[in-house]
Design a protein around this motif. Structure first.
Motif, short mmCIF file in Angstrom:
data_model
loop_
_atom_site.label_atom_id
_atom_site.label_comp_id
_atom_site.label_asym_id
_atom_site.label_seq_id
_atom_site.Cartn_x
_atom_site.Cartn_y
_atom_site.Cartn_z
N GLU A 110 55.30 34.05 75.59
CA GLU A 110 54.98 35.25 74.83
C GLU A 110 53.55 35.65 75.20
O GLU A 110 52.69 34.79 75.31
CB GLU A 110 55.05 34.87 73.36
CG GLU A 110 55.30 35.95 72.38
CD GLU A 110 55.68 35.38 71.02
OE1 GLU A 110 55.26 35.98 70.02
OE2 GLU A 110 56.39 34.35 70.94
N SER A 111 53.28 36.95 75.40
CA SER A 111 51.94 37.35 75.84
C SER A 111 51.42 38.57 75.11
O SER A 111 52.20 39.44 74.70
CB SER A 111 51.93 37.60 77.36
OG SER A 111 52.71 38.73 77.66
N ALA A 112 50.10 38.61 74.97
CA ALA A 112 49.43 39.75 74.35
C ALA A 112 48.04 39.90 74.95
O ALA A 112 47.39 38.91 75.26
CB ALA A 112 49.33 39.56 72.84
N VAL A 113 47.62 41.15 75.10
CA VAL A 113 46.28 41.48 75.57
C VAL A 113 45.70 42.49 74.59
O VAL A 113 46.39 43.43 74.17
CB VAL A 113 46.31 42.08 77.00
CG1 VAL A 113 44.95 42.59 77.43
CG2 VAL A 113 46.83 41.05 78.00
N GLU A 114 44.43 42.30 74.24
CA GLU A 114 43.75 43.18 73.29
C GLU A 114 43.92 44.64 73.69
O GLU A 114 43.71 45.01 74.85
CB GLU A 114 42.27 42.83 73.24
CG GLU A 114 41.48 43.61 72.21
CD GLU A 114 40.02 43.21 72.17
OE1 GLU A 114 39.26 43.94 71.53
OE2 GLU A 114 39.65 42.20 72.77
N ASP A 115 44.33 45.48 72.73
CA ASP A 115 44.51 46.93 72.91
C ASP A 115 45.56 47.29 73.96
O ASP A 115 45.54 48.38 74.53
CB ASP A 115 43.18 47.62 73.27
CG ASP A 115 42.14 47.47 72.18
OD1 ASP A 115 42.52 47.44 71.00
OD2 ASP A 115 40.95 47.37 72.52
N LYS A 116 46.48 46.37 74.23
CA LYS A 116 47.56 46.65 75.19
C LYS A 116 48.89 46.19 74.58
O LYS A 116 48.93 45.64 73.49
CB LYS A 116 47.30 45.94 76.52
CG LYS A 116 46.08 46.49 77.26
CD LYS A 116 46.07 46.01 78.69
CE LYS A 116 44.87 46.50 79.44
NZ LYS A 116 44.86 47.93 79.68
N GLU A 117 49.95 46.38 75.34
CA GLU A 117 51.29 46.05 74.89
C GLU A 117 51.48 44.55 74.67
O GLU A 117 50.92 43.73 75.38
CB GLU A 117 52.29 46.55 75.94
CG GLU A 117 53.73 46.51 75.50
CD GLU A 117 54.66 47.10 76.55
OE1 GLU A 117 55.88 46.93 76.38
OE2 GLU A 117 54.20 47.70 77.54
N VAL A 120 57.06 39.91 73.63
CA VAL A 120 57.61 38.75 72.94
C VAL A 120 58.34 37.82 73.93
O VAL A 120 58.34 36.61 73.76
CB VAL A 120 58.53 39.14 71.76
CG1 VAL A 120 59.78 39.84 72.22
CG2 VAL A 120 58.86 37.93 70.90
N LYS A 121 58.94 38.40 74.95
CA LYS A 121 59.63 37.62 75.97
C LYS A 121 59.12 38.03 77.35
O LYS A 121 59.88 38.55 78.17
CB LYS A 121 61.15 37.79 75.88
CG LYS A 121 61.74 37.26 74.59
CD LYS A 121 63.23 37.50 74.55
CE LYS A 121 63.80 37.05 73.22
NZ LYS A 121 65.25 37.35 73.12
N ASP A 122 57.83 37.80 77.57
CA ASP A 122 57.28 38.10 78.90
C ASP A 122 58.09 37.32 79.93
O ASP A 122 58.43 37.82 80.99
CB ASP A 122 55.80 37.72 78.96
CG ASP A 122 55.08 38.33 80.15
OD1 ASP A 122 55.72 38.51 81.20
OD2 ASP A 122 53.88 38.60 80.03
N LEU A 123 58.45 36.11 79.57
CA LEU A 123 59.35 35.29 80.38
C LEU A 123 60.10 34.37 79.44
O LEU A 123 59.50 33.70 78.60
CB LEU A 123 58.55 34.45 81.40
CG LEU A 123 59.32 33.38 82.17
CD1 LEU A 123 60.42 33.98 83.01
CD2 LEU A 123 58.37 32.59 83.05
N GLU A 124 61.41 34.40 79.54
CA GLU A 124 62.24 33.45 78.80
C GLU A 124 63.25 32.89 79.78
O GLU A 124 63.92 33.64 80.48
CB GLU A 124 62.92 34.11 77.60
CG GLU A 124 63.62 33.08 76.72
CD GLU A 124 64.08 33.68 75.40
OE1 GLU A 124 63.31 33.63 74.44
OE2 GLU A 124 65.22 34.19 75.36
#
Length: 150
Positions: A110-117, A120-124
């Motif tokens: 799961e990935s997140a970047v400040e002020d960006k999209e 939840v499943k960047d890679l599963e």
């Protein structure tokens, strides 16, 4: 109880360590927070394997994981490290319970970047010997992930 004293190894799940190399896409912006989770057969969070990003105030940006983590908090200090920026790569060690490989479990990045999209499943990927030997493509900030036995 007596069996646990006589056969202590039988009560401890055998684990296998894997080096996990995460190669990021060339995005612009802050470092990505990534959580690697073990997902069970019922598609629910089983265990946090690693968190890339050490500042707890940003954990809420990993929305689905954060909800599960708040319900069942565990000490993740031993499995956390620095966030990773666009174009960079990070190598972490994941400790996976061997009986869960080829048993219907999945690994979720799961990935997140400040002020960006948020992804939840960047890679599963299925937690199988085949997937652990393959190059696994991400769909967001992660370009791909590769594993090697440690």
């Amino acid at each position: 109880m007596l069996l646990a004293l006589i056969y202590p190894a039988a009560t401890i799940a055998q684990t296998t360590k894997y080096k996990c190399m995460i190669q990021m896409t060339n995005y612009l912006g802050e470092g990505a927070y990534i959580v690697v989770s073990l997902i069970n057969k019922d598609n629910a969070y089983d265990k946090t394997l690693y968190v890339l990003g050490a500042d707890r105030k940003w954990y809420k940006t990993l929305k689905e994981w954060d909800k599960a983590y708040k319900k069942k908090p565990t000490n993740i200090s031993a499995v956390s490290g620095a966030s990773v920026s666009g174009g960079d790569r990070s190598v972490v060690t994941l400790e996976i319970e061997t009986p869960k490989i080829n048993a219907g479990y999945k690994l979720r990045f799961e990935s997140a970047v400040e002020d960006k999209e948020y992804h939840v499943k960047d890679l599963e990927m299925p937690l199988t010997t085949e997937s652990l030997a393959a190059k696994n493509e991400g769909t967001g900030y992660i370009r791909y992930v590769r594993f090697s036995a440690n």
